[in-house]
Design a protein around this motif. Structure first.
Motif, PDB file in Angstrom:
ATOM      1  N   MET A 168      -5.745   3.222   1.883  1.00 12.01           N
ATOM      2  CA  MET A 168      -7.301   3.665   0.765  1.00 12.01           C
ATOM      3  C   MET A 168      -7.250   1.766  -0.376  1.00 12.01           C
ATOM      4  SD  MET A 168      -7.427   6.797  -0.686  1.00 12.01           S
ATOM      5  CE  MET A 168      -6.254   8.281   0.378  1.00 12.01           C
ATOM      6  N   ILE A 172       0.783  -1.147   0.215  1.00 18.71           N
ATOM      7  CA  ILE A 172       0.257   0.035   0.089  1.00 18.71           C
ATOM      8  C   ILE A 172       0.659   0.949   0.429  1.00 18.71           C
ATOM      9  CG2 ILE A 172      -1.008   1.661   1.296  1.00 18.71           C
ATOM     10  CD1 ILE A 172      -2.628  -1.064   0.042  1.00 18.71           C
ATOM     11  N   GLY A 173       0.559   2.516  -1.077  1.00 25.04           N
ATOM     12  CA  GLY A 173       1.300   3.645  -1.009  1.00 25.04           C
ATOM     13  C   GLY A 173       0.832   4.869  -0.228  1.00 25.04           C
ATOM     14  N   SER A 174      -1.151   4.361  -0.247  1.00 23.10           N
ATOM     15  CA  SER A 174      -1.833   5.061   0.051  1.00 23.10           C
ATOM     16  C   SER A 174      -2.310   5.432   1.535  1.00 23.10           C
ATOM     17  CB  SER A 174      -2.880   4.353  -0.661  1.00 23.10           C
ATOM     18  OG  SER A 174      -3.833   3.675  -0.531  1.00 23.10           O
ATOM     19  N   ALA A 229     -10.031  -8.510  -3.538  1.00 24.76           N
ATOM     20  CA  ALA A 229     -10.069  -9.844  -2.772  1.00 24.76           C
ATOM     21  C   ALA A 229      -9.296  -9.699  -1.665  1.00 24.76           C
ATOM     22  CB  ALA A 229      -9.795 -11.036  -3.783  1.00 24.76           C
ATOM     23  N   THR A 230      -8.712  -9.678  -1.541  1.00 19.77           N
ATOM     24  CA  THR A 230      -7.553  -9.404  -0.205  1.00 19.77           C
ATOM     25  C   THR A 230      -8.187  -8.566   0.722  1.00 19.77           C
ATOM     26  OG1 THR A 230      -5.399  -9.279  -1.754  1.00 19.77           O
ATOM     27  CG2 THR A 230      -4.505  -9.530   0.400  1.00 19.77           C
ATOM     28  N   LYS A 287       2.206 -12.911  -4.504  1.00 20.34           N
ATOM     29  CA  LYS A 287       1.300 -13.356  -3.729  1.00 20.34           C
ATOM     30  C   LYS A 287       1.451 -14.596  -4.772  1.00 20.34           C
ATOM     31  CE  LYS A 287      -1.263 -10.285  -2.197  1.00 20.34           C
ATOM     32  NZ  LYS A 287      -2.145  -9.104  -2.265  1.00 20.34           N
ATOM     33  N   ALA A 296      -8.334  -0.954  -3.243  1.00 18.51           N
ATOM     34  CA  ALA A 296      -9.249  -1.051  -3.573  1.00 18.51           C
ATOM     35  C   ALA A 296     -10.217  -1.437  -3.746  1.00 18.51           C
ATOM     36  CB  ALA A 296      -8.523  -0.721  -5.356  1.00 18.51           C
ATOM     37  N   PHE A 302       3.814  -8.277  -3.268  1.00 18.13           N
ATOM     38  CA  PHE A 302       2.886  -8.298  -4.387  1.00 18.13           C
ATOM     39  C   PHE A 302       2.847  -8.687  -5.636  1.00 18.13           C
ATOM     40  CE2 PHE A 302       2.479  -6.239  -8.650  1.00 18.13           C
ATOM     41  CZ  PHE A 302       1.430  -4.604  -8.563  1.00 18.13           C
ATOM     42  N   PHE A 328       8.235   4.868  -3.423  1.00 19.10           N
ATOM     43  CA  PHE A 328       7.525   4.896  -4.902  1.00 19.10           C
ATOM     44  C   PHE A 328       7.083   6.115  -6.190  1.00 19.10           C
ATOM     45  CE2 PHE A 328       3.992   3.051  -8.027  1.00 19.10           C
ATOM     46  CZ  PHE A 328       4.808   2.063  -7.803  1.00 19.10           C
ATOM     47  N   HIS A 357     -12.262   3.418  -4.582  1.00 19.71           N
ATOM     48  CA  HIS A 357     -11.327   2.831  -3.124  1.00 19.71           C
ATOM     49  C   HIS A 357     -12.265   2.744  -1.782  1.00 19.71           C
ATOM     50  CE1 HIS A 357      -8.005   2.547  -5.996  1.00 19.71           C
ATOM     51  NE2 HIS A 357      -7.808   2.056  -4.964  1.00 19.71           N
TER      52      HIS A 357
HETATM   53  C1  LIG Z   1       3.878   0.404  -4.445  1.00 21.52           C
HETATM   54  C2  LIG Z   1       2.685  -0.053  -4.514  1.00 21.52           C
HETATM   55  C3  LIG Z   1       1.548   0.416  -4.022  1.00 21.52           C
HETATM   56  C4  LIG Z   1       0.404   0.286  -4.381  1.00 21.52           C
HETATM   57  N1  LIG Z   1      -0.866   1.102  -3.455  1.00 21.52           N
HETATM   58  C5  LIG Z   1      -1.858   0.517  -3.152  1.00 21.52           C
HETATM   59  C6  LIG Z   1      -3.206   0.985  -2.649  1.00 21.52           C
HETATM   60  O1  LIG Z   1      -3.116   2.078  -2.266  1.00 21.52           O
HETATM   61  N2  LIG Z   1      -3.799   0.400  -2.437  1.00 21.52           N
HETATM   62  C7  LIG Z   1      -4.794  -0.975  -2.845  1.00 21.52           C
HETATM   63  O2  LIG Z   1      -5.758  -0.955  -3.492  1.00 21.52           O
HETATM   64  N3  LIG Z   1      -3.984  -1.254  -3.504  1.00 21.52           N
HETATM   65  C8  LIG Z   1      -2.051  -0.579  -4.278  1.00 21.52           C
HETATM   66  N4  LIG Z   1      -1.312  -1.321  -4.964  1.00 21.52           N
HETATM   67  C9  LIG Z   1      -1.417  -2.293  -5.371  1.00 21.52           C
HETATM   68  C10 LIG Z   1      -1.946  -3.594  -4.827  1.00 21.52           C
HETATM   69  O3  LIG Z   1      -0.553  -3.710  -3.619  1.00 21.52           O
HETATM   70  C11 LIG Z   1      -2.055  -4.851  -5.088  1.00 21.52           C
HETATM   71  O4  LIG Z   1      -2.755  -4.561  -6.222  1.00 21.52           O
HETATM   72  C12 LIG Z   1      -3.119  -5.711  -3.739  1.00 21.52           C
HETATM   73  O5  LIG Z   1      -2.384  -6.520  -3.562  1.00 21.52           O
HETATM   74  C13 LIG Z   1      -3.817  -6.907  -4.557  1.00 21.52           C
HETATM   75  O6  LIG Z   1      -4.709  -7.802  -4.040  1.00 21.52           O
HETATM   76  P1  LIG Z   1      -6.125  -8.453  -4.310  1.00 21.52           P
HETATM   77  O7  LIG Z   1      -5.310  -9.506  -5.078  1.00 21.52           O
HETATM   78  O8  LIG Z   1      -7.082  -8.688  -3.834  1.00 21.52           O
HETATM   79  O9  LIG Z   1      -6.277  -7.491  -5.979  1.00 21.52           O
HETATM   80  C14 LIG Z   1       0.107  -1.163  -5.013  1.00 21.52           C
HETATM   81  C15 LIG Z   1       1.480  -1.944  -5.002  1.00 21.52           C
HETATM   82  C16 LIG Z   1       3.147  -1.555  -5.113  1.00 21.52           C
HETATM   83  C17 LIG Z   1       3.303  -1.951  -6.296  1.00 21.52           C
END
Ligand SMILES: Cc1cc2nc3c(=O)[nH]c(=O)nc-3n(C[C@H](O)[C@H](O)[C@H](O)COP(=O)(O)O)c2cc1C
Length: 168
Positions: free
Chosen positions: A55, A39-41, A61-62, A91, A57, A89, A157, A131
């Motif tokens: 924040m 997470i960057g947010s 699913a995670t 997984k 998305a 990232f 980042f 989000h």
């Molecule tokens: C540097 C970086 C920052 C990220 N920041 C966010 C974020 O703030 N919010 C978010 O929803 N996903 C962010 N992501 C993407 C998620 O890490 C990634 O898509 C998510 O864990 C995938 O989960 P899912 O398989 O449940 O969709 C970021 C990825 C990176 C590499």
């Protein structure tokens, strides 16, 4: 109002650098299972009461699995943790089987080698477009340094790539 092009939105917002965290929650009944997102947010919200936010998305699913616990720990990555970041990232393999970590007293995953950790109970998930803004009440926190704060440099980042901090 003018249409906002999504490619331009990404490019413009990519000009704003962020730190990189792994936000992690326990999952299921076993004491050693967990879920996490890179997470960057992440950000600080309020000192009194102590609140932070991140924040995820709505499509994640995670996050849907993490939300069940009602808590999370924010792990602030250091500049030597790009490998750890990539594991969480991608997984391909359960990342928790590949890094050193432990549960905090509040029961969320704390990952070894980070600059800082912020342990939270979820207060509210605010609806924000595609989000959620997940507000957390800080229940415990710490860093890896002494009186002057965290030791070492953060992972940053910017424009789709990783870097670190250098003083001007
Ligand atoms: C540097 C970086 C920052 C990220 N920041 C966010 C974020 O703030 N919010 C978010 O929803 N996903 C962010 N992501 C993407 C998620 O890490 C990634 O898509 C998510 O864990 C995938 O989960 P899912 O398989 O449940 O969709 C970021 C990825 C990176 C590499």
């Amino acid at each position: 109002m003018a249409e906002i092009d999504s490619a331009v939105f990404r490019q413009v917002l990519g000009a704003y650098p962020t730190g990189v965290t792994i936000v992690a929650s326990p999952f299921g009944d076993a004491t050693n299972t967990a879920r996490a997102m890179v997470i960057g947010s992440f950000g600080s919200v309020s000192l009194d009461p102590p609140l932070v936010q991140f924040m995820p998305a709505k499509s994640s699913a995670t996050w849907a699995e993490m939300a069940e616990s009602g808590k999370y720990c924010v792990n602030v990555l250091a500049d030597d943790q790009v490998d750890t970041c990539n594991k969480f990232f991608k997984k391909d393999v359960d990342p928790f089987s590949e890094v050193e970590w432990e549960m905090t007293d509040n029961g969320s995953p704390r990952i070894a080698g980070c600059l800082a950790w912020i342990d939270c109970d979820v207060v509210e998930a605010v609806d924000a477009g595609d989000h959620w803004i997940v507000l957390g009440k800080v229940v415990a926190m710490g860093h890896n340094g002494g009186e002057d704060g965290a030791e070492g440099k953060p992972l940053l980042f910017f424009k789709g790539g990783y870097g670190t901090f250098g003083e001007l």
